[in-house]
Motif scaffolding. Structure first.
Motif, PDB file in Angstrom:
ATOM      1  N   GLN A 266      -5.309 -43.209   1.980  1.00  0.00           N
ATOM      2  CA  GLN A 266      -5.021 -41.783   1.859  1.00  0.00           C
ATOM      3  C   GLN A 266      -5.624 -40.947   2.994  1.00  0.00           C
TER       4      GLN A 266
ATOM      5  N   PHE B  20      -5.072 -41.519   6.083  1.00  0.00           N
ATOM      6  CA  PHE B  20      -4.155 -41.598   7.218  1.00  0.00           C
ATOM      7  C   PHE B  20      -2.807 -40.981   6.854  1.00  0.00           C
ATOM      8  N   ASP B  21      -2.070 -40.594   7.875  1.00  0.00           N
ATOM      9  CA  ASP B  21      -0.710 -40.080   7.653  1.00  0.00           C
ATOM     10  C   ASP B  21       0.282 -41.220   7.427  1.00  0.00           C
ATOM     11  N   CYS B  22       0.042 -42.339   8.103  1.00  0.00           N
ATOM     12  CA  CYS B  22       0.929 -43.500   7.972  1.00  0.00           C
ATOM     13  C   CYS B  22       0.099 -44.759   8.184  1.00  0.00           C
TER      14      CYS B  22
ATOM     15  N   SER C 176     -10.600 -44.037  10.742  1.00  0.00           N
ATOM     16  CA  SER C 176     -10.504 -42.681  10.216  1.00  0.00           C
ATOM     17  C   SER C 176     -11.495 -41.761  10.924  1.00  0.00           C
TER      18      SER C 176
ATOM     19  N   ARG D  45      -4.467 -41.325  13.049  1.00  0.00           N
ATOM     20  CA  ARG D  45      -3.717 -40.877  11.868  1.00  0.00           C
ATOM     21  C   ARG D  45      -2.549 -41.788  11.509  1.00  0.00           C
ATOM     22  N   ARG D  46      -1.873 -42.326  12.522  1.00  0.00           N
ATOM     23  CA  ARG D  46      -0.733 -43.228  12.270  1.00  0.00           C
ATOM     24  C   ARG D  46      -1.133 -44.605  12.794  1.00  0.00           C
TER      25      ARG D  46
END
Length: 344
Positions: free
Chosen positions: A289, A291-293, A248, A253-254
């Motif tokens: 939470q 991260f986007d995925c 993070s 993010r993914r």
């Protein structure tokens, strides 16, 4: 070095605190679960002998006419019966709680009550861990008795952590040739982050992680040392939490986190009861939470070679993060192994 007797069953069951497996409803279904657990054969044999009362505890030998002190060689507080050695002994209680989060001093009257509950309510991987702890407790007792080792939880927990875990075995408990397993690409737009932990005999763990894109290019590599962990699974959980927080901070993010610890993978997917491992996994899931995925996958050790290298060398690599490169000490290894195992 688990020393066993072949005809101890009757004398162990003669103990007022002992009972037979049949009295606890050990039917064919429960015994099938016991034998199907993915443990090493020698571990299963020792655990089975303890279950049927066929181990030469000092109380058993005293009842067979041997002139010896029946006191527990580990704690010296009570007579050494199966129930005491594996459930009520202070060292056993400490080992069960620290390694697996099990409280054997809370409503567990006999060893067979404990085993019946495990076989009825737990899956094969948890049963295998219980069998492994039984083996280590018996081996630790023998080291105190025959090798004059200092009694205590540390020796048993160190052995428990160092023994081959079920994640390295096939579903039938036999060693499997996984030489064909290799690193696989993540989906387009995802970053795969392989994580691994290495636990030493001093219960100090080193962590390693390697982040790569869909082309196999290294985006970051990192190591961390030391963290105190009481079992290999706990070390892997600490490592996952560390890797998620670091990922993070690096702006990924993914992400797809990949481990070679099957116990941790199952615990993440299925959940575990209230225990130190449960608390660690709850911490990890709070990071989701950020991260986007997020995906969490399992691979065999041969598919996790690079992270394994970082973990095993964490004490010399220090707590350093390499961004868009690998540490220099890793280059020779990278050239020789990475391109063989990690490319499709």
């Amino acid at each position: 070095m688990a020393k066993l007797g072949s005809e101890m069953k009757d004398d162990n069951q003669a103990s007022p605190s002992s009972s037979t497996s049949a009295e606890h409803g050990f039917d064919a279904t429960l015994w099938r679960k016991f034998w199907k657990a993915p443990s090493l054969p020698r571990v299963k044999e020792v655990a089975w002998r303890v279950c049927v009362g066929a181990v030469p505890t000092r109380l058993c030998l005293r009842r067979r006419g041997m002139d010896l002190d029946p006191s527990c060689p580990v704690c010296g507080h009570e007579e050494e019966s199966i129930d005491h050695l594996f459930i009520h002994c202070p060292v056993a209680r400490g080992c069960w709680f620290v390694s697996l989060g099990v409280r054997t001093d809370a409503g567990t009257s006999t060893f067979m009550d404990f085993m019946a509950a495990v076989l009825r309510n737990k899956d094969g991987w948890c049963i295998a861990e219980v069998q492994r702890m039984i083996y280590c407790l018996w081996e630790g007792r023998n080291k105190v008795l025959f090798e004059l080792r200092e009694p205590g939880c540390a020796t048993v927990l160190s052995r428990f952590a160092a023994m081959e875990s079920p994640s390295q075995l096939g579903t039938n408990g036999n060693q499997v040739d996984w030489s064909v397993v290799k690193w696989s690409r993540p989906a387009a737009g995802m970053i795969k982050i392989n994580v691994d932990a290495s636990l030493g005999g001093d219960l100090l763990a080193g962590f390693g992680m390697v982040a790569r894109d869909e082309d196999g290019e290294i985006l970051a590599a990192a190591s961390h040392y030391p963290t105190v962990a009481t079992s290999a699974t706990m070390a892997e959980a600490f490592c996952l939490r560390w890797a998620m927080e670091l990922s993070s901070q690096l702006g990924f993010r993914r992400v797809q986190f990949e481990t070679d610890c099957l116990q941790l993978f199952h615990a993440w997917k299925k959940g575990v009861g209230r225990s130190p491992l449960f608390s660690l996994l709850q911490d990890c899931k709070t990071f989701v939470q950020l991260f986007d995925c997020v995906e969490f996958t399992f691979t065999r050790r041969q598919g996790n070679t690079c992270a394994d290298f970082m973990a095993r060398n964490a004490s010399t690599l220090s707590n350093i993060v390499w961004v868009e490169e690998a540490p220099r000490v890793y280059v020779a290894f990278y050239r020789q192994i990475f391109w063989l195992l990690c490319r499709l």
